[in-house]
Write a protein that holds these residues in place. Structure first.
Motif, mmCIF file in Angstrom:
data_model
loop_
_atom_site.group_PDB
_atom_site.id
_atom_site.type_symbol
_atom_site.label_atom_id
_atom_site.label_comp_id
_atom_site.label_asym_id
_atom_site.label_seq_id
_atom_site.Cartn_x
_atom_site.Cartn_y
_atom_site.Cartn_z
ATOM 1 N N VAL A 83 0.837 -1.205 0.000
ATOM 2 C CA VAL A 83 0.000 0.000 0.000
ATOM 3 C C VAL A 83 0.869 1.250 0.000
ATOM 4 O O VAL A 83 0.603 2.214 -0.722
ATOM 5 C CB VAL A 83 -0.957 0.000 1.218
ATOM 6 C CG1 VAL A 83 -1.679 1.335 1.340
ATOM 7 C CG2 VAL A 83 -1.964 -1.132 1.097
ATOM 8 N N LEU A 84 1.932 1.251 0.825
ATOM 9 C CA LEU A 84 2.819 2.411 0.890
ATOM 10 C C LEU A 84 3.532 2.650 -0.440
ATOM 11 O O LEU A 84 3.776 3.789 -0.831
ATOM 12 C CB LEU A 84 3.845 2.220 2.010
ATOM 13 C CG LEU A 84 3.283 2.219 3.444
ATOM 14 C CD1 LEU A 84 4.371 1.825 4.437
ATOM 15 C CD2 LEU A 84 2.712 3.598 3.789
ATOM 16 N N GLU A 85 3.842 1.555 -1.145
ATOM 17 C CA GLU A 85 4.534 1.683 -2.430
ATOM 18 C C GLU A 85 3.589 2.137 -3.538
ATOM 19 O O GLU A 85 3.919 3.022 -4.334
ATOM 20 C CB GLU A 85 5.168 0.342 -2.818
ATOM 21 C CG GLU A 85 6.350 -0.058 -1.941
ATOM 22 C CD GLU A 85 6.791 -1.492 -2.198
ATOM 23 O OE1 GLU A 85 6.194 -2.136 -3.097
ATOM 24 O OE2 GLU A 85 7.711 -1.968 -1.508
ATOM 25 N N GLU A 86 2.391 1.542 -3.602
ATOM 26 C CA GLU A 86 1.478 1.827 -4.717
ATOM 27 C C GLU A 86 0.470 2.927 -4.394
ATOM 28 O O GLU A 86 -0.272 3.380 -5.262
ATOM 29 C CB GLU A 86 0.747 0.541 -5.122
ATOM 30 C CG GLU A 86 1.699 -0.558 -5.564
ATOM 31 C CD GLU A 86 0.967 -1.778 -6.115
ATOM 32 O OE1 GLU A 86 -0.134 -1.591 -6.676
ATOM 33 O OE2 GLU A 86 1.489 -2.904 -5.972
ATOM 34 N N LYS A 87 0.430 3.304 -3.086
ATOM 35 C CA LYS A 87 -0.444 4.404 -2.645
ATOM 36 C C LYS A 87 -1.911 4.189 -3.017
ATOM 37 O O LYS A 87 -2.614 5.091 -3.478
ATOM 38 C CB LYS A 87 0.060 5.734 -3.208
ATOM 39 C CG LYS A 87 1.426 6.138 -2.669
ATOM 40 C CD LYS A 87 1.895 7.452 -3.251
ATOM 41 C CE LYS A 87 3.182 7.934 -2.567
ATOM 42 N NZ LYS A 87 4.237 6.918 -2.462
ATOM 43 N N ARG A 88 -2.385 2.978 -2.814
ATOM 44 C CA ARG A 88 -3.786 2.628 -3.053
ATOM 45 C C ARG A 88 -4.125 1.379 -2.251
ATOM 46 O O ARG A 88 -3.233 0.706 -1.716
ATOM 47 C CB ARG A 88 -4.052 2.373 -4.539
ATOM 48 C CG ARG A 88 -3.285 1.174 -5.112
ATOM 49 C CD ARG A 88 -3.534 1.000 -6.590
ATOM 50 N NE ARG A 88 -2.805 -0.149 -7.132
ATOM 51 C CZ ARG A 88 -3.289 -1.393 -7.171
ATOM 52 N NH1 ARG A 88 -4.512 -1.638 -6.696
ATOM 53 N NH2 ARG A 88 -2.570 -2.381 -7.673
#
Length: 479
Positions: A83-88
């Motif tokens: 989630v932190l990497e793809e921001k979704r």
């Protein structure tokens, strides 16, 4: 990487203590497992359900970097870091302490859109797989009942005039056969079908043919009770549970139905937040009043009904998948009235007879009325038919009710005039063409014999078609 002391210090800068306590209470009340990490991937909080599902304690995940937990084999992957990497929001199948779970991570952002925390929700795939197998078994059970009904249809016939049941159609007899057999056990039943098809009548039938007959039978229209009140109505509440609560508390409808049957109509209207509590009732057969701490055991039969397609609501995220499987143990679908026209005459005469007795009338239906009723689409199903019969019975001046008195004729004409031919089906256009050709021939030749000759059909065929199309035959000579 943060050590335990640093992580605790960073989290101490968060909201006020009372807000933290409220937040923790909300998280702990969830039936699903919840894990919260901050933007650096350090565990912040988790609920007891997470431990119940995975067996992982708080000390193994909180106040430490999740990458360390992956190295130690506690978790197979981190949805938080994805989630932190793809921001979704991300959903993955994750192995936690040897337990396979469905994990959904959702980002929490501040006013500037920056991710501050990630909330992970987990569900035990074993439970979902078990529920799916139960659903498949229930479908097989239903199929076997239908096969048995087909094989034994000549041996045992359901009385078409059982209490509240008036039917001659094959579709409803099949549904009744299933209802009669499932009434003998306590399996959860869900009644599906359009509004007005008689789902409540089926629920009454199941209760009346069960071992719980004569005991409590509570009916609840879930759509009629405001969402804010539905929980307290179903579960009851303790003294002082909320502002405006009765001083001595209140017994909920589940408790009132204890020992008997509860019928939850319009089950698809229940709010998503309340669905988890209903799931617990189905799983554990116990409830806890609002504001209470004591679990109250239940001995009840649960019947539900809906005019919605719950599987669609599940796909849209508006209805819990696990609750859907729990409810769908024995589904009974009730066909709409337009698909069982053989019931219309019996139902119409039944409603008229009841009105005659109630109002001391002597109304009858002209023979040409029944074909009109049978050719109408009945979007409101049995409820609409009952209303139409009552309306025409109380407004008609003469004792014999003729087709022209039926309000549904005007509805059909308005409907037909509003549709263009390109929107009509082939069947509708053929029907319209036949009617027009017959009317033209009759006006031109004035006798049914000559009109039939011009159309290339026999006189008897023409007369039959006139009756079927509701064309008056009294003004034409039958020579």
């Amino acid at each position: 990487m943060l050590n335990s002391a640093q992580a605790k210090e960073s989290t101490s800068k968060s909201p006020l203590p009372q807000q933290l306590n409220l937040l923790d209470s909300i998280i702990q009340s969830s039936y699903d497992g919840i894990f919260v990490a901050d933007a650096t991937g350090v565990g912040w909080t988790m609920n007891e359900a997470y431990t119940r599902i995975t067996g992982v304690s708080k000390s193994e995940l909180l106040y430490r970097d999740l990458k360390d937990a992956i190295k130690e084999g506690i978790i197979s992957d981190s949805v938080t870091y994805r989630v932190l990497e793809e921001k979704r929001a991300i959903t993955i199948v994750q192995n936690v302490n040897g337990v396979e779970v469905l994990a959904t991570g959702s980002p929490v952002t501040d006013d500037e859109g920056k991710i501050t925390h990630v909330v992970t929700n987990i569900r035990d795939l074993r439970d979902l797989n078990y529920l799916k197998s139960e659903l498949n078994a229930s479908r097989a059970f239903t199929d076997n009942l239908l096969k048995e009904f087909s094989q034994r249809s000549g041996e045992e016939e359901i009385n078409p005039h059982l209490k509240g049941m008036i039917t001659r159609s094959k579709e409803i007899r099949k549904a009744l056969s299933i209802a009669k057999k499932v009434a003998k056990v306590d399996s959860t039943v869900i009644l599906t079908g359009e509004s007005g098809v008689g789902k409540e009548v089926f629920a009454d039938f199941i209760h009346d043919h069960s071992r719980r007959k004569g005991k409590a039978y509570i009916k609840v229209n879930c759509a009629a009770i405001p969402a804010a009140l539905l929980e307290s109505e179903l579960f009851g509440y303790e003294k002082g549970a909320f502002t405006g609560a009765v001083n001595n508390g209140k017994t909920g409808l589940f408790e009132e139905a204890n020992g008997g049957t509860i019928f939850l109509d319009e089950i698809g209207e229940i709010q998503f937040e309340l669905q988890v509590k209903l799931l617990r009732v189905l799983q554990e057969l116990e409830i806890k009043r609002v504001g209470g701490t004591r679990q109250i055991p239940l001995d009840i039969r649960i019947i539900t009904a809906t005019n919605q397609r719950l599987e669609k609501l599940v796909e849209q995220g508006k209805f819990r998948e696990d609750l859907y499987y729990r409810l769908n143990v024995v589904p009974i679908d009730i066909a709409p009235l337009r698909e069982r026209t053989s019931d219309i005459a019996s139902l119409a005469n039944h409603f008229l007879k009841r009105l005659n007795q109630k109002y001391d009338m002597n109304k009858t239906l002209h023979p040409e009325v029944l074909p009109v009723l049978e050719n109408y689409s009945w979007p409101g199903n049995i409820r609409e038919l009952e209303n139409v019969i009552e309306r025409v019975a109380v407004t008609c001046d003469q004792d014999e009710i003729v087709p022209s008195e039926l309000a549904i004729l005007n509805k059909d004409k308005a409907s037909n005039s509003s549709k263009s031919s390109e929107n009509k089906s082939l069947k509708e256009q053929v029907y319209r063409l036949e009617v027009d050709m017959i009317q033209i021939a009759l006006k031109k030749h004035l006798t049914t014999r000559k009109a039939a000759d011009s159309l290339g059909i026999s006189q008897s065929t023409l007369v039959k078609k006139m009756k079927r199309f509701h064309l008056s035959s009294q003004e034409y000579v039958h020579d």
